[in-house]
Design a protein around this motif. Structure first.
Motif, short mmCIF file in Angstrom:
data_model
loop_
_atom_site.label_atom_id
_atom_site.label_comp_id
_atom_site.label_asym_id
_atom_site.label_seq_id
_atom_site.Cartn_x
_atom_site.Cartn_y
_atom_site.Cartn_z
N LYS A 1 0.82 -1.20 0.00
CA LYS A 1 0.00 0.00 0.00
C LYS A 1 0.86 1.26 0.00
CE LYS A 1 -3.70 2.26 2.61
NZ LYS A 1 -4.53 2.21 3.82
N GLU A 2 1.89 1.29 0.85
CA GLU A 2 2.80 2.44 0.88
C GLU A 2 3.54 2.59 -0.44
OE1 GLU A 2 5.37 1.95 4.17
OE2 GLU A 2 3.80 2.27 5.70
N LEU A 3 3.92 1.43 -1.04
CA LEU A 3 4.60 1.49 -2.34
C LEU A 3 3.68 2.10 -3.40
CD1 LEU A 3 7.04 0.75 -4.10
CD2 LEU A 3 5.99 -1.50 -4.47
N VAL A 4 2.41 1.70 -3.39
CA VAL A 4 1.46 2.24 -4.36
C VAL A 4 1.26 3.74 -4.11
CG1 VAL A 4 -0.93 2.16 -5.16
CG2 VAL A 4 0.30 0.04 -4.72
N GLU A 5 1.17 4.14 -2.84
CA GLU A 5 0.98 5.56 -2.52
C GLU A 5 2.18 6.39 -2.97
OE1 GLU A 5 0.28 5.64 1.63
OE2 GLU A 5 -1.85 5.07 1.47
N ARG A 6 3.40 5.87 -2.71
CA ARG A 6 4.59 6.59 -3.18
C ARG A 6 4.62 6.69 -4.70
NH1 ARG A 6 7.33 3.60 0.89
NH2 ARG A 6 8.09 2.15 -0.72
N ALA A 7 4.24 5.60 -5.35
CA ALA A 7 4.22 5.61 -6.82
C ALA A 7 3.20 6.62 -7.34
CB ALA A 7 3.92 4.21 -7.35
N ILE A 8 2.04 6.67 -6.67
CA ILE A 8 1.01 7.62 -7.10
C ILE A 8 1.48 9.06 -6.87
CG2 ILE A 8 -1.29 8.50 -6.55
CD1 ILE A 8 -2.19 5.63 -6.16
N ASN A 9 2.06 9.32 -5.70
CA ASN A 9 2.55 10.68 -5.41
C ASN A 9 3.64 11.08 -6.40
OD1 ASN A 9 0.82 10.96 -3.22
ND2 ASN A 9 2.32 10.13 -1.77
N LEU A 10 4.59 10.17 -6.64
CA LEU A 10 5.64 10.47 -7.61
C LEU A 10 5.05 10.63 -9.00
CD1 LEU A 10 8.64 10.81 -8.23
CD2 LEU A 10 8.79 8.33 -8.52
N MET B 1 2.02 11.63 -9.72
CA MET B 1 1.31 12.90 -9.79
C MET B 1 2.28 14.07 -9.96
SD MET B 1 -1.87 12.46 -9.90
CE MET B 1 -2.26 14.20 -9.75
N ALA B 2 3.43 14.01 -9.25
CA ALA B 2 4.43 15.07 -9.40
C ALA B 2 4.95 15.12 -10.83
CB ALA B 2 5.57 14.85 -8.41
N ILE B 3 5.27 13.92 -11.37
CA ILE B 3 5.74 13.87 -12.76
C ILE B 3 4.64 14.34 -13.71
CG2 ILE B 3 6.52 12.32 -14.59
CD1 ILE B 3 7.85 10.61 -12.44
N THR B 4 3.40 13.95 -13.39
CA THR B 4 2.27 14.35 -14.23
C THR B 4 2.13 15.87 -14.26
OG1 THR B 4 1.09 12.29 -13.81
CG2 THR B 4 -0.21 14.18 -14.53
N PHE B 5 2.20 16.50 -13.07
CA PHE B 5 2.09 17.95 -13.02
C PHE B 5 3.22 18.61 -13.79
CE2 PHE B 5 -0.87 17.58 -9.38
CZ PHE B 5 -1.78 18.54 -9.77
N MET B 6 4.43 18.07 -13.67
CA MET B 6 5.56 18.64 -14.39
C MET B 6 5.37 18.50 -15.90
SD MET B 6 9.61 17.70 -14.06
CE MET B 6 9.34 16.05 -14.71
N LEU B 7 4.98 17.29 -16.32
CA LEU B 7 4.76 17.08 -17.76
C LEU B 7 3.58 17.91 -18.25
CD1 LEU B 7 5.29 13.22 -18.03
CD2 LEU B 7 6.87 15.04 -18.69
#
Length: 462
Positions: A142-151, A153-159
């Protein structure tokens, strides 16, 4: 907007992925625990209390890693069977589910504390059965999925930001090209066309449509130009001959009454010729005019020469003509057109200012613009009519008693626009202030010159 829409869509997608993975794993854990409880309940019904304790001990023995958690206690929470020694007192209870931490205090024999999830089952007789699972792997995933989603989302916002900026710049660049070309066309360069990239996108389609429209407009205006030239050739020349014949007749007529009639006809012919020439000139200027005669010239000297021509006219009406000109201001343009424009404005100021009135002419620089102001104390122009006086043949009601054809300010506006300038009308209380703003080229410092003579004041400051 692009960034927000793109990020929102990705956020929804990430949320679905999180719900599909973490939610599925959580439901699987709960279903496993529920199945364990159902199985133990069946064993209790079949074998009784001792059979339940034997089954629990057997399952604990088969699971040395402690993935499954069991604790069977008496009414006073004394352990009867299980792989933990103490009932968890600290934990979060949600709808019958207990979330707690496995540690040494509970008799957990692992070096690291681990999260657990369990459900309580009450056995007849007040006995309590705790059945749960070690959810450490689930929490890690669950934490791995949350970190992946947060990362993500950050990459998504940048792109999204990079994509949005690129799209905005690309769109703004195409729109700016259309705007710049349109402005040049509006200033008279009708031969320009909006470039296209050959990509057949919406902007290329828009550019082609605008270019086709411009081609059609250019053809129509060329037709108007040819018609105007034909009118000039076919009508102006006969009208000039008619005027000359009337003037020759005037020399031969001896009767005073007839001489006045012929003289009046000559004056009317002159007025017709002036109106005709003004119309043709305005039409040609509005079509872009010719800039072949544009050159650098001294506007300060031109304004003084023009004002000098009207000094005697102002004296005849006992008017005070004040001139304040900054020396050696130069502009780039058609000297003859500017001279005609300035003379037209001064003539209007004198014409519509009563006897003993005041007329002020000023020329200076303001914010890199040449500003020419001509103010009078005449009849003025009502504010609601100031936008209309530039229309052809429009005349203010108060000025209809004066001679004119209503084309003077139309010609002035056409000349000013040809020189990429601006004309403004404002109230002088009483009278009118006409302000011309033209692009400036250069200025040379000089000395102020003052001269007062015959009601004329001339001031030329540096």
């Amino acid at each position: 907007m692009y960034m927000v829409l793109f990020a929102t869509s990705v956020f929804i997608l990430m949320g679905f992925i999180y719900w599909a993975t973490a939610g599925y794993m959580s439901s699987q854990t709960d279903e496993t625990i529920e199945a364990e409880i159902v199985g133990l309940a069946e064993q209790y019904q079949r074998q009784g209390l001792n059979g339940l304790i034997s089954v629990i001990r057997e399952r604990v023995a088969r699971d040395p890693n402690g993935k499954a958690i069991y604790l069977f206690t008496a009414r006073d929470f004394i352990k009867l069977a299980g792989n933990i020694d103490k009932w968890p007192e600290e934990g979060e209870v949600q709808e019958g589910w207990l979330n707690f931490t496995l540690n040494e205090e509970l008799g957990w024999h692992n070096e690291l504390d681990r999260p657990a999830r369990a459900r309580v089952f009450i056995v007849p007789g007040g006995l309590r059965l705790l059945v749960g699972r070690d959810v450490n792997e689930f929490m890690a995933v669950k934490e791995l999925v949350e970190r992946a989603i947060n990362l993500g989302m950050a990459i998504t916002f940048m792109l999204a930001m990079i994509g949005g900026v690129m799209m905005s710049r690309s769109t703004a660049r195409r729109v700016e090209i259309i705007n710049q070309t349109s402005q040049k066309i509006m200033k008279g360069n009708l031969s320009l066309r909006i470039p296209d990239r050959g990509t057949n996108d919406d902007f290329d389609q828009l550019a082609r449509n605008l270019n086709e429209m411009l081609d059609r407009i250019f053809q129509l205006m060329e037709g108007i130009k040819h018609v105007s030239d034909n009118i000039a050739h076919d009508l102006r020349t006969p009208l000039t001959r008619l005027r000359n014949k009337l003037e020759n007749t005037l020399l031969k007529v001896e009767n005073e009454v007839q001489r006045e009639l012929v003289a009046s006809a000559v004056a009317e012919a002159d007025q017709l010729l002036a109106t005709f020439n003004a119309l043709l000139r305005i039409a040609r200027l509005e079509m872009g005019g010719r800039t072949d005669n544009f050159k650098r010239f001294n506007l300060s000297n031109l304004l003084l020469d023009s004002a000098e021509l009207y000094e005697l006219v102002a004296e005849d009406k006992q008017q005070t003509l004040r001139i304040r000109v900054q020396k050696d201001i130069e502009i780039h343009g058609d000297k003859d057109l500017i001279f005609q424009t300035v003379s037209n404005l001064i003539d209007n100021a004198i014409k519509y200012t009563p006897n003993d009135g005041d007329i002020s002419i000023e020329l200076d620089l303001h914010d890199k613009l040449v500003r020419l102001s001509i103010a009078d104390s005449g009849i003025g122009i009502p504010e609601e009519e100031r936008s209309k006086v530039f229309d052809r043949f429009y005349r203010v009601a108060k000025s209809r008693s004066q001679p004119g054809n209503g084309l003077g300010l139309s010609l002035v506006q056409a000349v000013v626009e040809l020189h990429q300038g601006e004309i403004k009308l404002s109230d002088n209380e009483p009278g009118l202030i006409v302000t011309l703003e033209l692009p400036e080229i250069d200025i040379v410092e000089g000395n102020e010159i003052k001269n007062e003579q015959a009601g004329i004041e001339v001031s030329t400051p540096a």
